[in-house]
Design a protein around this motif. Structure first.
Motif, short mmCIF file in Angstrom:
data_model
loop_
_atom_site.label_atom_id
_atom_site.label_comp_id
_atom_site.label_asym_id
_atom_site.label_seq_id
_atom_site.Cartn_x
_atom_site.Cartn_y
_atom_site.Cartn_z
N LYS A 45 0.86 -1.18 0.00
CA LYS A 45 0.00 0.00 0.00
C LYS A 45 0.90 1.24 0.00
CE LYS A 45 -3.76 -2.31 2.50
NZ LYS A 45 -3.15 -3.65 2.46
N ASN B 36 0.47 4.32 -0.39
CA ASN B 36 0.01 5.55 0.27
C ASN B 36 -0.12 5.42 1.78
OD1 ASN B 36 -0.21 7.09 -2.13
ND2 ASN B 36 -2.17 6.10 -2.61
N LYS B 37 0.18 4.25 2.32
CA LYS B 37 0.09 4.04 3.76
C LYS B 37 1.20 4.81 4.46
CE LYS B 37 0.16 0.46 7.33
NZ LYS B 37 0.28 -1.00 7.59
N LYS B 38 0.84 5.49 5.57
CA LYS B 38 1.81 6.29 6.32
C LYS B 38 2.60 5.39 7.29
CE LYS B 38 1.01 10.87 5.53
NZ LYS B 38 1.91 12.03 5.62
N THR C 251 4.77 8.33 3.52
CA THR C 251 4.12 7.17 2.92
C THR C 251 5.18 6.14 2.53
OG1 THR C 251 4.27 8.05 0.66
CG2 THR C 251 2.30 8.63 1.95
#
Length: 249
Positions: free
Chosen positions: A103, A105-107, A138
Protein backbone atom coordinates in the motif's frame (compact mmCIF):
# COMPACT_ATOMS: atom_id res chain seq x y z
CA UNK A 1 24.29 -14.55 -28.86
CA UNK A 2 23.03 -11.17 -27.69
CA UNK A 3 22.44 -10.95 -23.98
CA UNK A 4 18.84 -10.45 -22.91
CA UNK A 5 18.29 -7.60 -20.48
CA UNK A 6 16.16 -8.41 -17.47
CA UNK A 7 13.10 -6.20 -17.11
CA UNK A 8 11.92 -6.54 -13.54
CA UNK A 9 8.67 -4.73 -14.40
CA UNK A 10 7.53 -7.86 -16.26
CA UNK A 11 7.41 -10.07 -13.16
CA UNK A 12 4.29 -10.85 -11.12
CA UNK A 13 3.80 -9.82 -7.50
CA UNK A 14 4.33 -13.43 -6.38
CA UNK A 15 7.62 -13.54 -8.28
CA UNK A 16 8.71 -10.22 -6.76
CA UNK A 17 7.93 -11.67 -3.35
CA UNK A 18 10.28 -14.57 -4.08
CA UNK A 19 12.99 -12.12 -5.16
CA UNK A 20 12.52 -10.23 -1.89
CA UNK A 21 12.89 -13.45 0.11
CA UNK A 22 16.06 -14.38 -1.77
CA UNK A 23 17.56 -10.93 -1.16
CA UNK A 24 16.71 -11.27 2.53
CA UNK A 25 18.64 -14.55 2.65
CA UNK A 26 21.57 -12.79 1.01
CA UNK A 27 21.40 -9.96 3.55
CA UNK A 28 21.42 -12.45 6.42
CA UNK A 29 24.48 -14.16 4.97
CA UNK A 30 26.27 -10.86 4.34
CA UNK A 31 25.49 -9.42 7.77
CA UNK A 32 26.39 -12.59 9.64
CA UNK A 33 29.63 -12.96 7.72
CA UNK A 34 30.57 -9.37 8.45
CA UNK A 35 29.83 -9.80 12.16
CA UNK A 36 32.14 -12.82 12.36
CA UNK A 37 34.81 -11.14 10.22
CA UNK A 38 34.68 -8.13 12.51
CA UNK A 39 35.04 -10.38 15.56
CA UNK A 40 38.27 -11.73 14.09
CA UNK A 41 39.63 -8.20 13.78
CA UNK A 42 38.57 -7.35 17.34
CA UNK A 43 39.75 -10.60 18.94
CA UNK A 44 43.06 -11.03 17.12
CA UNK A 45 45.18 -8.95 19.50
CA UNK A 46 43.29 -9.91 22.66
CA UNK A 47 43.47 -13.65 21.91
CA UNK A 48 46.55 -13.75 19.71
CA UNK A 49 48.09 -16.74 21.53
CA UNK A 50 44.86 -18.74 21.35
CA UNK A 51 44.40 -18.01 17.64
CA UNK A 52 48.07 -18.87 17.03
CA UNK A 53 47.38 -22.45 18.13
CA UNK A 54 45.75 -23.03 14.72
CA UNK A 55 47.11 -20.23 12.51
CA UNK A 56 46.42 -21.92 9.17
CA UNK A 57 42.79 -22.57 10.12
CA UNK A 58 42.11 -19.01 11.24
CA UNK A 59 43.97 -17.40 8.35
CA UNK A 60 42.01 -19.42 5.80
CA UNK A 61 38.72 -18.77 7.58
CA UNK A 62 39.45 -15.03 7.73
CA UNK A 63 40.29 -14.87 4.01
CA UNK A 64 37.20 -16.91 3.17
CA UNK A 65 34.98 -14.60 5.21
CA UNK A 66 36.30 -11.58 3.31
CA UNK A 67 35.82 -13.28 -0.06
CA UNK A 68 32.29 -14.29 0.93
CA UNK A 69 31.41 -10.71 1.90
CA UNK A 70 32.53 -9.33 -1.47
CA UNK A 71 30.77 -12.06 -3.48
CA UNK A 72 27.52 -11.85 -1.50
CA UNK A 73 27.41 -8.04 -1.59
CA UNK A 74 28.18 -8.10 -5.33
CA UNK A 75 25.29 -10.48 -5.89
CA UNK A 76 22.88 -8.28 -3.96
CA UNK A 77 23.89 -5.17 -5.92
CA UNK A 78 24.49 -6.87 -9.28
CA UNK A 79 23.90 -4.57 -12.25
CA UNK A 80 24.47 -7.02 -15.12
CA UNK A 81 21.79 -7.51 -17.77
CA UNK A 82 20.84 -11.05 -16.80
CA UNK A 83 20.52 -10.52 -13.06
CA UNK A 84 18.03 -9.06 -10.64
CA UNK A 85 19.23 -7.00 -7.70
CA UNK A 86 18.14 -4.89 -4.76
CA UNK A 87 18.60 -1.74 -6.84
CA UNK A 88 16.47 -3.05 -9.70
CA UNK A 89 13.71 -4.04 -7.30
CA UNK A 90 13.89 -0.63 -5.63
CA UNK A 91 13.70 1.11 -9.03
CA UNK A 92 10.63 -0.95 -9.83
CA UNK A 93 8.91 -0.04 -6.55
CA UNK A 94 9.62 3.64 -7.16
CA UNK A 95 7.28 3.47 -10.14
CA UNK A 96 4.45 2.67 -7.69
CA UNK A 97 3.33 -0.30 -9.80
CA UNK A 98 0.00 -2.05 -9.45
CA UNK A 99 0.70 -4.16 -6.39
CA UNK A 100 -2.01 -5.86 -4.36
CA UNK A 101 0.29 -6.30 -1.36
CA UNK A 102 2.14 -3.00 -0.96
CA UNK A 103 0.00 0.00 0.00
CA UNK A 104 2.15 2.84 -1.34
CA UNK A 105 0.01 5.55 0.27
CA UNK A 106 0.09 4.04 3.76
CA UNK A 107 1.81 6.29 6.32
CA UNK A 108 4.75 4.94 8.32
CA UNK A 109 7.22 6.43 10.81
CA UNK A 110 10.93 6.04 10.11
CA UNK A 111 13.82 6.97 12.33
CA UNK A 112 16.33 9.39 10.86
CA UNK A 113 19.78 8.05 11.65
CA UNK A 114 22.09 9.72 9.12
CA UNK A 115 23.02 13.27 8.22
CA UNK A 116 21.82 12.54 4.71
CA UNK A 117 18.36 11.63 6.03
CA UNK A 118 18.24 14.73 8.21
CA UNK A 119 19.00 16.90 5.20
CA UNK A 120 16.63 14.99 2.90
CA UNK A 121 13.71 15.33 5.32
CA UNK A 122 14.69 18.77 6.63
CA UNK A 123 11.32 20.29 5.78
CA UNK A 124 9.37 17.43 7.38
CA UNK A 125 11.33 16.67 10.55
CA UNK A 126 9.42 16.30 13.76
CA UNK A 127 10.74 15.53 17.22
CA UNK A 128 9.74 12.08 18.46
CA UNK A 129 11.20 12.53 21.92
CA UNK A 130 13.78 10.17 23.39
CA UNK A 131 13.54 7.78 20.44
CA UNK A 132 15.35 10.33 18.28
CA UNK A 133 14.27 12.21 15.21
CA UNK A 134 11.62 10.61 13.02
CA UNK A 135 9.33 11.50 10.16
CA UNK A 136 5.91 10.35 9.00
CA UNK A 137 5.88 9.52 5.30
CA UNK A 138 4.12 7.17 2.92
CA UNK A 139 5.66 3.86 1.90
CA UNK A 140 6.02 5.26 -1.62
CA UNK A 141 7.94 8.26 -0.29
CA UNK A 142 10.14 5.94 1.75
CA UNK A 143 11.11 3.99 -1.37
CA UNK A 144 11.84 7.31 -3.08
CA UNK A 145 14.14 8.30 -0.21
CA UNK A 146 15.98 4.95 -0.33
CA UNK A 147 16.53 5.35 -4.07
CA UNK A 148 17.89 8.88 -3.58
CA UNK A 149 20.17 7.73 -0.76
CA UNK A 150 21.53 4.86 -2.81
CA UNK A 151 22.28 7.00 -5.86
CA UNK A 152 23.85 9.86 -3.89
CA UNK A 153 25.71 7.96 -1.17
CA UNK A 154 26.31 4.34 -2.22
CA UNK A 155 26.68 4.21 -6.01
CA UNK A 156 30.46 4.81 -5.93
CA UNK A 157 30.96 1.98 -3.44
CA UNK A 158 28.88 -0.35 -5.62
CA UNK A 159 31.04 0.53 -8.65
CA UNK A 160 34.19 -0.33 -6.68
CA UNK A 161 32.52 -3.52 -5.48
CA UNK A 162 31.84 -4.52 -9.09
CA UNK A 163 35.45 -3.80 -10.07
CA UNK A 164 36.75 -5.98 -7.24
CA UNK A 165 34.33 -8.76 -8.13
CA UNK A 166 35.25 -8.78 -11.82
CA UNK A 167 39.00 -8.27 -11.50
CA UNK A 168 39.80 -10.31 -8.39
CA UNK A 169 37.09 -12.60 -7.09
CA UNK A 170 35.24 -13.99 -10.12
CA UNK A 171 37.47 -13.60 -13.19
CA UNK A 172 41.19 -14.14 -13.74
CA UNK A 173 41.81 -10.63 -15.02
CA UNK A 174 45.23 -10.60 -16.76
CA UNK A 175 45.89 -6.97 -15.93
CA UNK A 176 45.16 -7.60 -12.27
CA UNK A 177 47.49 -10.59 -12.24
CA UNK A 178 50.32 -8.72 -13.97
CA UNK A 179 49.88 -5.53 -11.96
CA UNK A 180 49.32 -7.41 -8.73
CA UNK A 181 46.04 -8.31 -7.10
CA UNK A 182 46.94 -6.42 -3.95
CA UNK A 183 47.51 -3.21 -5.93
CA UNK A 184 44.19 -3.62 -7.76
CA UNK A 185 42.42 -4.26 -4.44
CA UNK A 186 43.89 -1.05 -3.05
CA UNK A 187 42.85 0.90 -6.16
CA UNK A 188 39.21 -0.14 -5.73
CA UNK A 189 39.20 -0.44 -1.94
CA UNK A 190 35.97 0.34 -0.12
CA UNK A 191 36.47 2.01 3.29
CA UNK A 192 35.02 -0.11 6.07
CA UNK A 193 32.49 2.58 6.98
CA UNK A 194 31.21 2.66 3.39
CA UNK A 195 30.94 -1.13 3.32
CA UNK A 196 28.97 -0.99 6.55
CA UNK A 197 26.61 1.51 4.90
CA UNK A 198 26.01 -0.97 2.07
CA UNK A 199 25.14 -3.61 4.64
CA UNK A 200 22.89 -1.24 6.58
CA UNK A 201 21.08 -0.11 3.44
CA UNK A 202 20.45 -3.63 2.16
CA UNK A 203 19.31 -4.74 5.62
CA UNK A 204 16.94 -1.82 6.09
CA UNK A 205 15.33 -2.24 2.68
CA UNK A 206 15.02 -6.03 2.74
CA UNK A 207 13.78 -6.29 6.34
CA UNK A 208 11.13 -3.65 5.58
CA UNK A 209 10.02 -5.33 2.35
CA UNK A 210 9.93 -8.78 3.95
CA UNK A 211 7.78 -7.41 6.77
CA UNK A 212 5.30 -6.14 4.17
CA UNK A 213 5.23 -9.41 2.22
CA UNK A 214 5.23 -11.86 5.15
CA UNK A 215 4.14 -9.79 8.17
CA UNK A 216 7.32 -11.04 9.88
CA UNK A 217 10.13 -8.80 11.07
CA UNK A 218 13.07 -11.08 10.26
CA UNK A 219 16.39 -10.79 12.07
CA UNK A 220 19.52 -10.31 9.97
CA UNK A 221 21.87 -12.19 12.34
CA UNK A 222 21.51 -15.12 14.78
CA UNK A 223 21.13 -14.11 18.42
CA UNK A 224 24.40 -15.88 19.36
CA UNK A 225 26.46 -14.38 16.53
CA UNK A 226 28.96 -12.82 18.94
CA UNK A 227 29.79 -15.95 20.98
CA UNK A 228 33.19 -16.71 19.39
CA UNK A 229 35.01 -14.84 22.17
CA UNK A 230 33.54 -17.34 24.64
CA UNK A 231 35.17 -20.15 22.68
CA UNK A 232 38.53 -18.38 22.62
CA UNK A 233 38.27 -17.74 26.35
CA UNK A 234 37.68 -21.45 26.95
CA UNK A 235 40.78 -22.20 24.86
CA UNK A 236 42.71 -19.78 27.08
CA UNK A 237 41.47 -21.51 30.23
CA UNK A 238 42.41 -24.89 28.74
CA UNK A 239 45.90 -23.67 27.88
CA UNK A 240 46.37 -22.26 31.38
CA UNK A 241 45.27 -25.60 32.84
CA UNK A 242 47.65 -27.60 30.66
CA UNK A 243 50.53 -25.15 30.94
CA UNK A 244 50.16 -23.28 34.24
CA UNK A 245 52.43 -20.35 34.94
CA UNK A 246 54.31 -20.24 38.28
CA UNK A 247 51.71 -17.89 39.76
CA UNK A 248 48.90 -20.25 38.70
CA UNK A 249 50.48 -23.22 40.50
Amino acid sequence: MKRQKINIDNYTNDELKKFSSEFMNGVKKLTSTYFIYNQYRNNYLKYHEEISISPAFYNIVNDSLFDSMIITASKLFDSTYEAISIKKLLDHLNKAPNNAIIKFNKKITINIKTNYAKKYFSSDNQNLGLTGIGVRITIGAYFKYLKSYFEDELSDSVKKLKKQRNKIFVHSDPKAIITGVKKVAEEFAIPIKDFERLIQFSSEFCVFLEAIYTDINRATVPSNIDDWENTLNLVRIGQQTLNPTPQDK
